[in-house]
Design a protein around this motif. Structure first.
Motif, PDB file in Angstrom:
ATOM      1  N   LYS A 182      20.758  51.379  28.363  1.00  0.00           N
ATOM      2  CA  LYS A 182      21.789  52.048  27.561  1.00  0.00           C
ATOM      3  C   LYS A 182      22.606  51.091  26.708  1.00  0.00           C
ATOM      4  N   GLY A 183      22.608  49.826  27.097  1.00  0.00           N
ATOM      5  CA  GLY A 183      23.426  48.869  26.366  1.00  0.00           C
ATOM      6  C   GLY A 183      24.861  48.820  26.845  1.00  0.00           C
ATOM      7  N   HIS A 184      25.172  49.526  27.923  1.00  0.00           N
ATOM      8  CA  HIS A 184      26.509  49.490  28.501  1.00  0.00           C
ATOM      9  C   HIS A 184      26.417  49.893  29.969  1.00  0.00           C
ATOM     10  N   ALA A 185      27.468  49.596  30.728  1.00  0.00           N
ATOM     11  CA  ALA A 185      27.497  49.986  32.130  1.00  0.00           C
ATOM     12  C   ALA A 185      27.368  51.504  32.239  1.00  0.00           C
ATOM     13  N   PRO A 186      26.477  52.000  33.088  1.00  0.00           N
ATOM     14  CA  PRO A 186      26.258  53.452  33.173  1.00  0.00           C
ATOM     15  C   PRO A 186      27.391  54.208  33.853  1.00  0.00           C
ATOM     16  N   GLN A 187      28.265  53.496  34.548  1.00  0.00           N
ATOM     17  CA  GLN A 187      29.435  54.122  35.176  1.00  0.00           C
ATOM     18  C   GLN A 187      30.455  53.018  35.423  1.00  0.00           C
ATOM     19  N   ASP A 188      31.579  53.368  36.030  1.00  0.00           N
ATOM     20  CA  ASP A 188      32.593  52.372  36.333  1.00  0.00           C
ATOM     21  C   ASP A 188      32.062  51.410  37.394  1.00  0.00           C
ATOM     22  N   LEU A 189      31.797  50.182  36.988  1.00  0.00           N
ATOM     23  CA  LEU A 189      31.290  49.153  37.893  1.00  0.00           C
ATOM     24  C   LEU A 189      32.208  47.937  37.919  1.00  0.00           C
ATOM     25  N   TRP A 190      33.494  48.162  37.598  1.00  0.00           N
ATOM     26  CA  TRP A 190      34.412  47.037  37.507  1.00  0.00           C
ATOM     27  C   TRP A 190      34.507  46.266  38.824  1.00  0.00           C
ATOM     28  N   ASP A 191      34.326  46.941  39.953  1.00  0.00           N
ATOM     29  CA  ASP A 191      34.349  46.253  41.248  1.00  0.00           C
ATOM     30  C   ASP A 191      33.411  45.055  41.264  1.00  0.00           C
ATOM     31  N   VAL A 192      32.255  45.186  40.616  1.00  0.00           N
ATOM     32  CA  VAL A 192      31.212  44.160  40.716  1.00  0.00           C
ATOM     33  C   VAL A 192      30.840  43.550  39.368  1.00  0.00           C
ATOM     34  N   ASP A 193      31.531  43.936  38.313  1.00  0.00           N
ATOM     35  CA  ASP A 193      31.222  43.457  36.964  1.00  0.00           C
ATOM     36  C   ASP A 193      31.387  41.939  36.890  1.00  0.00           C
ATOM     37  N   ILE A 194      30.368  41.246  36.417  1.00  0.00           N
ATOM     38  CA  ILE A 194      30.425  39.785  36.359  1.00  0.00           C
ATOM     39  C   ILE A 194      31.518  39.295  35.419  1.00  0.00           C
ATOM     40  N   ARG A 195      31.999  40.160  34.544  1.00  0.00           N
ATOM     41  CA  ARG A 195      33.053  39.768  33.608  1.00  0.00           C
ATOM     42  C   ARG A 195      34.425  39.657  34.267  1.00  0.00           C
ATOM     43  N   ARG A 196      34.501  39.896  35.554  1.00  0.00           N
ATOM     44  CA  ARG A 196      35.782  39.724  36.250  1.00  0.00           C
ATOM     45  C   ARG A 196      36.053  38.250  36.548  1.00  0.00           C
ATOM     46  N   ASN A 197      35.039  37.405  36.420  1.00  0.00           N
ATOM     47  CA  ASN A 197      35.142  36.016  36.857  1.00  0.00           C
ATOM     48  C   ASN A 197      35.719  35.098  35.788  1.00  0.00           C
ATOM     49  N   MET A 198      36.404  34.064  36.248  1.00  0.00           N
ATOM     50  CA  MET A 198      36.920  32.998  35.388  1.00  0.00           C
ATOM     51  C   MET A 198      36.100  31.730  35.612  1.00  0.00           C
ATOM     52  N   PRO A 199      36.065  30.831  34.630  1.00  0.00           N
ATOM     53  CA  PRO A 199      35.255  29.614  34.795  1.00  0.00           C
ATOM     54  C   PRO A 199      35.589  28.805  36.039  1.00  0.00           C
ATOM     55  N   PHE A 200      36.865  28.701  36.407  1.00  0.00           N
ATOM     56  CA  PHE A 200      37.231  27.869  37.557  1.00  0.00           C
ATOM     57  C   PHE A 200      36.592  28.373  38.841  1.00  0.00           C
ATOM     58  N   GLN A 201      36.247  29.675  38.882  1.00  0.00           N
ATOM     59  CA  GLN A 201      35.681  30.224  40.105  1.00  0.00           C
ATOM     60  C   GLN A 201      34.254  29.758  40.354  1.00  0.00           C
ATOM     61  N   GLY A 202      33.664  29.122  39.375  1.00  0.00           N
ATOM     62  CA  GLY A 202      32.328  28.576  39.549  1.00  0.00           C
ATOM     63  C   GLY A 202      32.327  27.113  39.928  1.00  0.00           C
ATOM     64  N   THR A 203      33.500  26.528  40.136  1.00  0.00           N
ATOM     65  CA  THR A 203      33.552  25.117  40.495  1.00  0.00           C
ATOM     66  C   THR A 203      33.164  24.915  41.955  1.00  0.00           C
ATOM     67  N   GLN A 204      32.600  23.746  42.234  1.00  0.00           N
ATOM     68  CA  GLN A 204      32.096  23.458  43.572  1.00  0.00           C
ATOM     69  C   GLN A 204      33.195  23.514  44.638  1.00  0.00           C
ATOM     70  N   LYS A 205      34.323  22.878  44.373  1.00  0.00           N
ATOM     71  CA  LYS A 205      35.388  22.829  45.371  1.00  0.00           C
ATOM     72  C   LYS A 205      35.923  24.220  45.682  1.00  0.00           C
ATOM     73  N   TYR A 206      36.155  25.002  44.637  1.00  0.00           N
ATOM     74  CA  TYR A 206      36.684  26.354  44.832  1.00  0.00           C
ATOM     75  C   TYR A 206      35.726  27.178  45.687  1.00  0.00           C
ATOM     76  N   LEU A 207      34.447  27.152  45.334  1.00  0.00           N
ATOM     77  CA  LEU A 207      33.464  27.971  46.044  1.00  0.00           C
ATOM     78  C   LEU A 207      33.273  27.512  47.487  1.00  0.00           C
ATOM     79  N   GLN A 208      33.200  26.204  47.673  1.00  0.00           N
ATOM     80  CA  GLN A 208      32.981  25.699  49.025  1.00  0.00           C
ATOM     81  C   GLN A 208      34.131  26.091  49.944  1.00  0.00           C
ATOM     82  N   GLU A 209      35.371  25.961  49.442  1.00  0.00           N
ATOM     83  CA  GLU A 209      36.525  26.305  50.268  1.00  0.00           C
ATOM     84  C   GLU A 209      36.601  27.806  50.519  1.00  0.00           C
TER      85      GLU A 209
END
Length: 816
Positions: free
Chosen positions: A369-396
């Motif tokens: 469809k080219g868009h989310a088929p329903q409200d998927l904000w709970d799991v939408d990857i666009r909720r993430n910020m770059p810092f959340q992919g850092t090693q220290k943040y994730l490991q802790e």
């Protein structure tokens, strides 16, 4: 052996676990026949093969529950379709409670199950023991039983999905490692494998524990980290009944699954063990990690307490295998904001089997469809910020994430790990005032303020928590005098250039062709009329605007702006979030307070509502915006970061005679609920139209050039009374508290669910908001003629509905 790879495909899926195979299967169901799935070794060899195979249906939210239920239904039908068994059986599930707060949580889940249409019974300890005769129930207070929950063989489910995908035309190729991505002009255009390149229109990252590292190859952030995950399997137990429901003792951090006369005991322990900090080994497949009896000893003791027979039962298998966990325990789904046509389905937090069917279906439809088929904000990857992919943040954070699945899910529960990531420049001043901080998108924000002598920490409950009276006092201060909140976490974007007005007018449903210094409240709509963002737009100059949005939407909003900017549009988009602190001064005495610090005319005539201008305030030049999210007279002060501490001090000095006080985000929430102000992501989402949300007044249908979603909104408007509508409710009883996802009844029939709830200290009871549906139309007359109830912990309470706010519906206080 060299594989014969196609040179191109419409969709390339990277990863052959249950998720990747589900995406392939569902794509073929939508008519995609040119699908290639690549697996570096063998299907299921990463995490899927050692999953426990539980398929529960009830999740934390209605939408996630419906996706899990779809998975169960799919697995039940796959054998008939493909000829490949899945091992799926509906053995049911039993979750016990050993304290009153856990029982409250289970009852709230049982109420939500009614909205989803799942049978879910709240039962006594004796009834629980009848279902699980070997269980010790001496400390059990109650339980819930879901008879339609099931379990399946993870490997067989994956093979069935793969077979169904092949039958639909997909190619599944094992033994091919993907080395890199092909990206051109910001779009994914294929993959580079050790056997050659494959051009593609779409690429899907389903690479499980490897998803983060593979994402980096295209500059895509996929925050997840592997953790050691344990279960044990007993020797044969002659006294163990066959076909027992899966039993969860979440207070003991264990679950119990009968399997061919043996018992599998799995753990979701606190203080988990991150794994793979240096990367996942190249040769890791169908592998186990070393045993760690010392780590598991407390949970094995808990298991023996729950099932005393385990004290004399040997353990045949002691299994330790890694699974990937995300920072917020929700999986990642959707199109990556960094690269067009690059999709992600990864990070399933040990619920991959129950999620795979629904997640695969949603992602396939998203691509189609080219868009989310329903409200998927709970799991939408666009909720993430770059810092959340850092090693220290994730490991802790991973040390906490695994155990959170079984901790009590209290309202307002805060993470303990990876804290202090983003701090307002006012952080220390807030701390000195007694702030108790919560974490939102990495920001440390003051949620409430402890009194002198009171511990500045949460005491969690489903009832009135230890900050209830603090909230009441903060709430009353804003309503009767003056309060101050630090809203520096606001997302702020500057839009500038010759085409700024035309660009924003196309995106915004309201008209931003206003005078310099005027503010516009507006939504960004999609082509279906659904709400993609809820923002204020301030015109700073003829060719310059400031857009302000909520804290959680930073990545998502920027993606929406950049996605809709044409190559020839003369506009520059700049994220200004970190450039300005925001000190918000609200209440009847806010004008008197600020007037002491500036010579600017703050009168209603001199500084009308929805006006923004730069003023001198103390030593600083700040942008003062007369707007409100709490329903009172007040200003948001946008201050260059380095000036904010001094301005904050001066505001409190000026307001001392009015008993000025700081207030936190819990108080902002109780205030906004009384005013029925919507919150994007809870009360309004991309599947709620602007009319259904009661925000049609923000649409300017006459402005030149129209706006995205205009045609859909007009079409819905022409259909007559809305069948779905946003409604506020006030509890008649002052005692119950509701939060979200509670069933709403009209005339004894469920007609909707709540989106938010909070005790309103001015109106003296809980205010809830939510959507209700009626085929005849949700009209004022129907609301007034119908008896409504909201169910909390399996008890229904009478509520009064309203299409207007319960506090100051005429907005007289705002325009003093």
């Amino acid at each position: 052996m060299t594989k014969t790879l196609p040179s191109s495909a419409q969709v390339v899926i990277v990863g052959g676990g249950v998720i990747g195979c589900s995406v392939a299967y569902h794509l073929t169901k939508l008519g995609f026949t040119d699908v290639v799935l690549l697996e570096r070794r063998q299907l299921t060899c990463g995490t899927t093969w050692h999953a426990a195979g539980l398929v529960p249906t009830l999740r934390a939210t209605y939408n996630m529950s419906m996706l899990a239920n779809y998975s169960a239904t799919l697995y039940e039908q796959l054998q008939a379709e493909t000829g490949q068994g899945t091992g799926f059986v509906r053995n049911g599930s039993l979750t016990i409670a050993t304290n009153k707060e856990r029982l409250a949580e289970l009852k709230r889940g049982a109420s939500m199950a009614k909205v989803a249409g799942f049978p879910c019974d709240v039962i006594s300890p004796d009834e629980a023991k009848a279902l699980w005769p070997l269980m010790n129930v001496d400390d059990v207070l109650g339980a819930i039983h879901l008879p339609m929950d099931g379990m399946a063989s993870p490997v067989d489910v994956t093979q069935a999905l793969a077979k169904g995908a092949r039958q639909g035309g997909a190619k599944i190729i094992e033994g091919v490692k993907v080395l890199d991505m092909k990206v051109k002009d910001g779009k994914a255009v294929g993959v580079i494998t050790e056997q050659g390149d494959i051009d593609a229109e779409y690429v899907v990252n389903c690479s499980g524990m490897w998803a983060r590292e593979f994402g980096k190859k295209a500059g895509v952030n996929v925050p997840l980290h592997a953790a050691e995950h344990f279960y044990v399997v007993t020797e044969s137990m002659p006294d163990l009944q066959r076909g027992l429901p899966t039993m969860r003792d979440m207070d003991g951090f264990c679950y119990y699954k009968e399997d061919a006369g043996k018992l599998l005991v799995g753990m979701f322990e606190p203080n988990a063990k991150p794994w793979g900090m240096e990367g996942i080994p190249e040769n890791f497949f169908f592998d186990e990690l070393p045993e760690d009896f010392d780590h598991l000893e407390p949970y094995l003791e808990a298991a023996m307490h729950r099932l005393p027979i385990l004290e004399k039962t040997g353990l045949q298998v002691f299994f330790n295998g890694p699974e990937s966990f995300t920072p917020d325990d929700r999986y990642h789904l959707g199109e990556a904001p960094e690269v067009r046509n690059y999709f992600v389905a990864a990070g399933f937090n040990s619920v991959g089997i129950q999620s795979a069917g629904g997640a695969g279906k949603m992602l396939a439809e998203w691509i189609h469809k080219g868009h989310a088929p329903q409200d998927l904000w709970d799991v939408d990857i666009r909720r993430n910020m770059p810092f959340q992919g850092t090693q220290k943040y994730l490991q802790e954070r991973t040390t906490e994430s695994l155990g959170l699945l079984y901790e009590t899910h209290f309202p307002f529960k805060q993470f303990k790990t990876a804290r202090g990531v983003r701090r307002s420049v006012l952080h220390e001043q807030l701390k000195a005032q007694g702030a108790v901080f919560g974490s939102e998108n990495g920001w440390e924000r003051a949620n409430w303020f402890a009194k002198e002598g009171q511990k500045a920490e949460y005491g969690y409950s489903f009832g009135r928590q230890n900050w209830f009276e603090n909230n009441q006092e903060e709430h009353q201060a804003v309503r009767t005098s003056v309060g101050v909140i630090d809203q520096s976490s606001f997302c702020k974007y500057k839009i500038e250039g010759p085409d700024a007005e035309a660009f924003l007018n196309r995106i915004c449903c309201n008209n931003v062709s206003v005078a310099v210094g005027k503010m516009v409240y507006t939504q960004w709509l999609n082509e279906r009329g659904g709400i993609e963002a809820d923002v204020t737009v301030t015109r700073l100059a003829d060719d310059q605007y400031l857009v302000v949005s909520g804290v959680a939407c930073q990545t998502r909003d920027l993606d929406w702006l950049r996605r809709h900017k044409q190559a020839d549009t003369a506009v520059v988009i700049t994220d200004m979030t970190s450039a300005y602190a925001v000190v918000t001064v609200m209440g009847p005495k806010s004008r008197d307070t600020l007037a002491k610090l500036t010579k600017a005319d703050l009168s209603h005539e001199g500084f009308p509502f929805a006006t923004s201008r730069e003023i001198e305030l103390g030593y600083a030049i700040v942008r003062a915006s007369r707007i409100t999210y709490v329903g009172e007279l007040g200003w948001e002060l946008y201050i260059p970061t380095e000036f904010a501490p001094s301005v904050y001090e001066l505001v409190f000095e000026a307001g001392a005679e009015f008993d000025i006080r700081p207030y936190g985000y819990h108080t902002m929430n109780s205030l906004r609920m009384e005013k029925c102000y919507r919150h994007w992501g809870h009360d309004i989402t991309d599947e709620d139209t602007v009319l259904e949300a009661g925000l049609g007044f923000t649409c300017d249908f006459e402005k030149a050039g129209g706006f995205i979603g205009k045609e859909a909104v007009l079409a819905q408007k022409a259909q007559g009374p809305l069948k779905k509508r946003f409604v506020a409710f006030l509890f008649d009883d002052a005692e119950p508290l509701c939060y979200h996802e509670e069933p709403i009844y009209a005339g004894g029939v469920i007609v909707g669910r709540t989106t938010a709830g909070m005790f309103g200290h001015t109106v003296g009871a809980t205010v809830a908001m939510g959507y209700i549906e009626s085929e005849a139309g949700v009209t004022k007359d129907w609301l007034e003629a119908t008896s409504f109830e909201i169910e909390v912990e399996c008890v229904r309470y009478k509520v009064t509905p309203s299409l207007r706010s319960f506090y100051d519906p005429a907005m007289e206080n705002i325009k003093r």
